[in-house]
Design a protein around this motif. Sequence first.
Motif, PDB file in Angstrom:
ATOM      1  N   LEU A  90      -1.178 -31.634  41.580  1.00 17.63           N
ATOM      2  CA  LEU A  90      -0.517 -30.584  42.352  1.00 17.63           C
ATOM      3  C   LEU A  90      -0.870 -29.197  41.815  1.00 17.63           C
ATOM      4  CD1 LEU A  90       3.035 -32.152  42.926  1.00 17.63           C
ATOM      5  CD2 LEU A  90       1.173 -31.935  44.584  1.00 17.63           C
ATOM      6  N   LEU A  91      -0.871 -29.022  40.501  1.00 20.78           N
ATOM      7  CA  LEU A  91      -1.200 -27.717  39.939  1.00 20.78           C
ATOM      8  C   LEU A  91      -2.640 -27.325  40.265  1.00 20.78           C
ATOM      9  CD1 LEU A  91      -0.548 -25.223  38.364  1.00 20.78           C
ATOM     10  CD2 LEU A  91      -0.938 -26.497  36.226  1.00 20.78           C
ATOM     11  N   ARG A  92      -3.556 -28.256  40.223  1.00 25.20           N
ATOM     12  CA  ARG A  92      -4.942 -27.952  40.576  1.00 25.20           C
ATOM     13  C   ARG A  92      -5.047 -27.527  42.041  1.00 25.20           C
ATOM     14  NH1 ARG A  92      -8.866 -29.295  36.946  1.00 25.20           N
ATOM     15  NH2 ARG A  92      -8.190 -30.516  35.124  1.00 25.20           N
TER      16      ARG A  92
ATOM     17  N   SER B  26       4.225 -39.638  36.052  1.00 20.66           N
ATOM     18  CA  SER B  26       4.394 -38.302  36.626  1.00 20.66           C
ATOM     19  C   SER B  26       3.275 -37.355  36.220  1.00 20.66           C
ATOM     20  CB  SER B  26       5.738 -37.709  36.189  1.00 20.66           C
ATOM     21  OG  SER B  26       5.752 -37.413  34.799  1.00 20.66           O
ATOM     22  N   ARG B  27       2.533 -37.666  35.162  1.00 20.38           N
ATOM     23  CA  ARG B  27       1.531 -36.746  34.635  1.00 20.38           C
ATOM     24  C   ARG B  27       0.364 -36.520  35.601  1.00 20.38           C
ATOM     25  NH1 ARG B  27       4.453 -38.649  30.785  1.00 20.38           N
ATOM     26  NH2 ARG B  27       4.708 -37.686  28.720  1.00 20.38           N
ATOM     27  N   PRO B  28      -0.307 -37.572  36.078  1.00 25.88           N
ATOM     28  CA  PRO B  28      -1.429 -37.320  37.003  1.00 25.88           C
ATOM     29  C   PRO B  28      -0.979 -36.646  38.294  1.00 25.88           C
ATOM     30  CG  PRO B  28      -0.917 -39.672  36.882  1.00 25.88           C
ATOM     31  CD  PRO B  28      -0.159 -39.022  35.790  1.00 25.88           C
ATOM     32  N   ALA B  29       0.236 -36.969  38.767  1.00 27.20           N
ATOM     33  CA  ALA B  29       0.726 -36.364  40.009  1.00 27.20           C
ATOM     34  C   ALA B  29       0.923 -34.863  39.834  1.00 27.20           C
ATOM     35  CB  ALA B  29       2.032 -37.028  40.440  1.00 27.20           C
ATOM     36  N   CYS B  30       1.557 -34.455  38.736  1.00 26.42           N
ATOM     37  CA  CYS B  30       1.805 -33.028  38.504  1.00 26.42           C
ATOM     38  C   CYS B  30       0.495 -32.272  38.269  1.00 26.42           C
ATOM     39  CB  CYS B  30       2.735 -32.842  37.312  1.00 26.42           C
ATOM     40  SG  CYS B  30       4.432 -33.397  37.627  1.00 26.42           S
TER      41      CYS B  30
ATOM     42  N   ILE C 178       1.871 -27.178  32.461  1.00 19.40           N
ATOM     43  CA  ILE C 178       2.860 -28.208  32.814  1.00 19.40           C
ATOM     44  C   ILE C 178       3.486 -28.681  31.510  1.00 19.40           C
ATOM     45  CG2 ILE C 178       3.287 -30.422  33.944  1.00 19.40           C
ATOM     46  CD1 ILE C 178       0.625 -30.042  35.434  1.00 19.40           C
ATOM     47  N   ARG C 179       4.821 -28.719  31.491  1.00 16.79           N
ATOM     48  CA  ARG C 179       5.540 -29.168  30.299  1.00 16.79           C
ATOM     49  C   ARG C 179       6.432 -30.337  30.711  1.00 16.79           C
ATOM     50  NH1 ARG C 179       6.680 -26.532  25.412  1.00 16.79           N
ATOM     51  NH2 ARG C 179       8.609 -27.198  24.361  1.00 16.79           N
ATOM     52  N   TRP C 180       6.198 -31.508  30.086  1.00 19.65           N
ATOM     53  CA  TRP C 180       6.957 -32.721  30.415  1.00 19.65           C
ATOM     54  C   TRP C 180       7.968 -33.025  29.313  1.00 19.65           C
ATOM     55  CZ3 TRP C 180       1.545 -32.795  31.161  1.00 19.65           C
ATOM     56  CH2 TRP C 180       1.122 -33.006  32.480  1.00 19.65           C
ATOM     57  N   LEU C 181       9.219 -33.196  29.711  1.00 16.04           N
ATOM     58  CA  LEU C 181      10.204 -33.722  28.767  1.00 16.04           C
ATOM     59  C   LEU C 181      10.044 -35.231  28.683  1.00 16.04           C
ATOM     60  CD1 LEU C 181      13.456 -31.731  29.674  1.00 16.04           C
ATOM     61  CD2 LEU C 181      11.849 -31.308  27.800  1.00 16.04           C
ATOM     62  N   ASN C 182      10.433 -35.791  27.549  1.00 16.89           N
ATOM     63  CA  ASN C 182      10.273 -37.239  27.361  1.00 16.89           C
ATOM     64  C   ASN C 182      11.403 -37.771  26.496  1.00 16.89           C
ATOM     65  OD1 ASN C 182       9.230 -39.788  27.496  1.00 16.89           O
ATOM     66  ND2 ASN C 182       7.555 -39.423  26.044  1.00 16.89           N
ATOM     67  N   GLY C 183      12.637 -37.469  26.928  1.00 19.28           N
ATOM     68  CA  GLY C 183      13.793 -37.935  26.187  1.00 19.28           C
ATOM     69  C   GLY C 183      13.855 -37.306  24.812  1.00 19.28           C
TER      70      GLY C 183
END
Length: 466
Positions: A377-379, A370-374, A433-438
């Motif tokens: 999109l932000l760029r 999900s990281r490269p996709a997000c 961008i802030r990603w949760l990871n369990g």
Amino acid sequence: AQRRQALLGLLYAPLVAQEILHGLKEGLAAAPMDFRLLVDDHTATEDLLLDSSTGIQPLDAAPSAQPAFDLRVVAAERRVEIAGRAFRLEAALTTAYERAVIDAAGWGPGLIGLLLTALLAATTYLLAAGRARAQALADAMTEDLRRLTLDQQAMLDADVIAIAKLRGRRIVWKNRALEQLFGYGADEMLGLPVRELYVDEDTFAALGRNAYPVLSRGGHYRSQLQMRRKDGSLVWIDLNGVALPGERDVDTTLWMMADITQSKAHEARVERAAFHDALTGLPNRVLLADRLRQAMAVAQRQSQKMAVAYLDLDGFKAINDAHGHDAGDEVLKAVAQRLSSGIRGSDTAARLGGDEFVVLLTPLPAVADSRPACERLLREILAPVRLSSGVTVQVGSSFGVAHYPLDGVDPEVLMSRADQTMFESKRAGRCRIRWLNGALPPEELDLSALRRTAEELAAEAAEADG
């Protein structure tokens, strides 16, 4: 013509007999007589048509089923012709009256026979009157049938319902409306294989598999499908079929078709309005919830991951305040377009309202995907937007990303966690961008360095125009 005459005979026979019986009973109500009318067709058995005591009989009723007239002391008969067919009218004094007369005057049978002959003549006259009444009724019904035939022909030639008779899935009869519906000339469709009207071979074969077993059992088959006109354009058809068991060929069927293209287009517009955002055309909250449930179910079956990215625009209110709501709408449309263009066909970009959007990334082989996709999109969102007024503006966005199943296995829980993470990202400085990871600590990406000042945007726009 012969079939029509036979049909008329079946329809009128009971009515004619009823009229004759009514006329006879009406005229002989006070006479001490029994009478009966038989079909005199010179066969070994005579069919009893009607009897004065029991009324109209079935055509195969045997005369012997009634008290025999030939045993009466005083009886007579006369042959008459009605509508070209021979009948025999028999009359006799009732047995009770015979007994009374004979007991009173044994010498009077001759006189009584004379009286009976007179009564029989009167009966014949009344029979003719009944026949005239029956003929008048038959003429009226013939006219009604003629009008019904004209009405049916008018309905068959109406332009609203297209009708085709098929034999072996070829058109052997059609009305004018069918030609108009599919754009063919007069009689150009006779003998045409109906495969020519279907979009493809699969649709043609599927309808045959589904419809003809139903029709062979005497049922009706109805379906709505797209079909092809002569010029290649598509039209939505409401199709209704029935078998014609009276035909010699068992595969003869009748199909009625109505053009429902406009109603289908209206349904599509209504459905889109119910499930899509009116301004941007993106799925709305209702459709997003359905897509999220489906995506989680697929990820569970296939042991895969998926991500919910909740995002809110940064700097959008300032554009609304400075340039007006029309400019804000242009920005929202531009962001929606960039989100739609930056995701895969299996993903979903939705607008919840205001400047809030959600992106579903599904399926994901791993959480890290999900990281490269997000970031991409932000760029895209951070790229400047040229308004119709000529002004160039820029918005950023704060992302909060939660993953299935690490951060939740319930749709509402997953959305809530992504929403909360987005606010944490915004409080940390925006354009992040802030990603949760369990259970692991969240990961962050800061792209605030890509923000431009108004002066920088104006200079870049001037340079691009220069």
